[in-house]
Structure formats: structure tokens, C-alpha cells
Design an enzyme around this catalytic site. Sequence first.
Site, PDB file in Angstrom:
ATOM      1  N   LYS A  65       0.830  -1.206   0.000  1.00 39.90           N
ATOM      2  CA  LYS A  65       0.000   0.000   0.000  1.00 39.90           C
ATOM      3  C   LYS A  65       0.866   1.259   0.000  1.00 39.90           C
ATOM      4  O   LYS A  65       0.566   2.231  -0.701  1.00 39.90           O
ATOM      5  CB  LYS A  65      -0.928  -0.003   1.208  1.00 39.90           C
ATOM      6  CG  LYS A  65      -2.006  -1.083   1.154  1.00 39.90           C
ATOM      7  CD  LYS A  65      -2.846  -1.100   2.424  1.00 39.90           C
ATOM      8  CE  LYS A  65      -3.898  -2.186   2.387  1.00 39.90           C
ATOM      9  NZ  LYS A  65      -4.724  -2.217   3.633  1.00 39.90           N
ATOM     10  N   ALA A  86      -0.772   0.613   6.016  1.00 41.86           N
ATOM     11  CA  ALA A  86      -1.156  -0.262   7.126  1.00 41.86           C
ATOM     12  C   ALA A  86      -2.155  -1.309   6.656  1.00 41.86           C
ATOM     13  O   ALA A  86      -2.940  -1.072   5.728  1.00 41.86           O
ATOM     14  CB  ALA A  86      -1.754   0.551   8.271  1.00 41.86           C
ATOM     15  N   ASP A  87      -2.128  -2.455   7.313  1.00 33.76           N
ATOM     16  CA  ASP A  87      -3.085  -3.515   6.998  1.00 33.76           C
ATOM     17  C   ASP A  87      -3.393  -4.296   8.262  1.00 33.76           C
ATOM     18  O   ASP A  87      -2.491  -4.559   9.073  1.00 33.76           O
ATOM     19  CB  ASP A  87      -2.531  -4.469   5.934  1.00 33.76           C
ATOM     20  CG  ASP A  87      -3.598  -5.418   5.415  1.00 33.76           C
ATOM     21  OD1 ASP A  87      -4.421  -4.984   4.584  1.00 33.76           O
ATOM     22  OD2 ASP A  87      -3.629  -6.586   5.855  1.00 33.76           O
ATOM     23  N   THR A  88      -4.658  -4.659   8.438  1.00 34.56           N
ATOM     24  CA  THR A  88      -5.095  -5.371   9.637  1.00 34.56           C
ATOM     25  C   THR A  88      -5.823  -6.648   9.273  1.00 34.56           C
ATOM     26  O   THR A  88      -6.647  -6.665   8.345  1.00 34.56           O
ATOM     27  CB  THR A  88      -6.047  -4.480  10.476  1.00 34.56           C
ATOM     28  OG1 THR A  88      -5.368  -3.274  10.834  1.00 34.56           O
ATOM     29  CG2 THR A  88      -6.501  -5.194  11.743  1.00 34.56           C
ATOM     30  N   GLY A 123      -0.024  -4.577  10.372  1.00 33.43           N
ATOM     31  CA  GLY A 123       1.300  -4.256   9.850  1.00 33.43           C
ATOM     32  C   GLY A 123       1.357  -2.784   9.486  1.00 33.43           C
ATOM     33  O   GLY A 123       0.359  -2.211   9.035  1.00 33.43           O
TER      34      GLY A 123
END
Length: 209
Positions: A65, A86-88, A123
Site C-alpha cells: 500500500k 497499514a493492513d489489519t 502491519g
Amino acid sequence: MGNSFHTNPINIRQIVLASSSPRRRELVASLGLSLPVLILSTNADEETPADWSPSYVVEQLALRKANAAIEQLQGEHASNSVIIGADTIVVLDGQILGKPADAADAVSMLTALQGREHEVYTGVATIGTADMHTIVRHRMTRVSMKPMNQWQIERYVATGEPMDKAGSYAIQGIGATNVDKIAGCYFNVVGLSLSLLADMLGEYGITPY
């Protein structure tokens, strides 16, 4: 992707948040940064190999991203920005639960989560465009859900809140009523650990408040 303090030799003009999530936007704003924050929605590929660990999945997706945002930047800000990606994900028994495909999928996820503990991984990737200094890290928080009956689950799904949330719930919304306890960073479950992000931005000489 080092851990040592890094000083950007060029004056940073802005923060770029590579996310369309209003929750992440609010979290970044809460840091009280003196720099303007540009929001860029990216269309990074989110497919990952089945053998990747949850921590590696969120780190790599966050990095994708951030890199996708760099490709969209133009002009002077392209070389004077710090990008945040960010990634969840929610993980139950080693299985990654993403956003539900529909209401039935949300009911299925919540049925599996109810009365049990799961992990939430987020992350975070930061890239300084001046010299491409890159940091990629993650946090994990354990969340225990209350036991819920079918009526409670279906009623929550009917609110619409679960439909764009990993694991089909929002701890910062109505979904908080279904959470029994957490171990770790609350904001990590919302979608961005503020303590982690502050440490990472500090390596570019950017400090909150």
C-alpha cells in the site's frame, strides 16, 4: 528496513496515509503532528500465498500500500514525504479472517469468534521518499469475545457495522459490546497502533505533539 535512528536530510513537507479508512485517518490525526496529512486510497494487490505467516502478511500488504501511494504522488511533495501504509487482519486458529463478503459471511465469522480468543495483527510500513528509507513492523493484540447467541449475532450484523471490518466487528463501535477483554494495544485492533507508529515516525525525526 533497519531499526537505527534515521535523519532525513531533506525537509519533510507532509505525511501521506495510504488508506481510505476513516479510522486510521482519525488515529493519525490524534497524534497532533505539525505536518499536513494527505490521504491516498490505493488499489494494491491483497492476494498472498497461503504459507505466509499472519505477521508477514500484514507487513507485506502494508508495504504494498505504501509503495502504491508513492506511484500516485506527483510534484515536489513526491520527494519530501513520509508514506504510511497499514493492513489489519483477524486470525482464529491460524486462519485469516478478512472482511466479510456478505451478511451471511459476517454471521459465520462472528459465530466462529464468539466465546473465544483470537489475534489481531496490524502491519505498518513507512517510506521516506527523499531516500526511500523503509521501515516495516507489526503488532499483535489478543481479543476475547463474549459468548453470543444467534439472535445477538444476527442483530449486530443487521446494523451494517461489520461489513467493512476484518473479522466482522469494530471494537471502536457497537462491536465493543461483544468484546470481553483484550491483551495488547487497543489501537492496533482499531487498525493502527499509535505507539508503534510514533516510534517509526521518530526514526524520520517526526515526533507527535
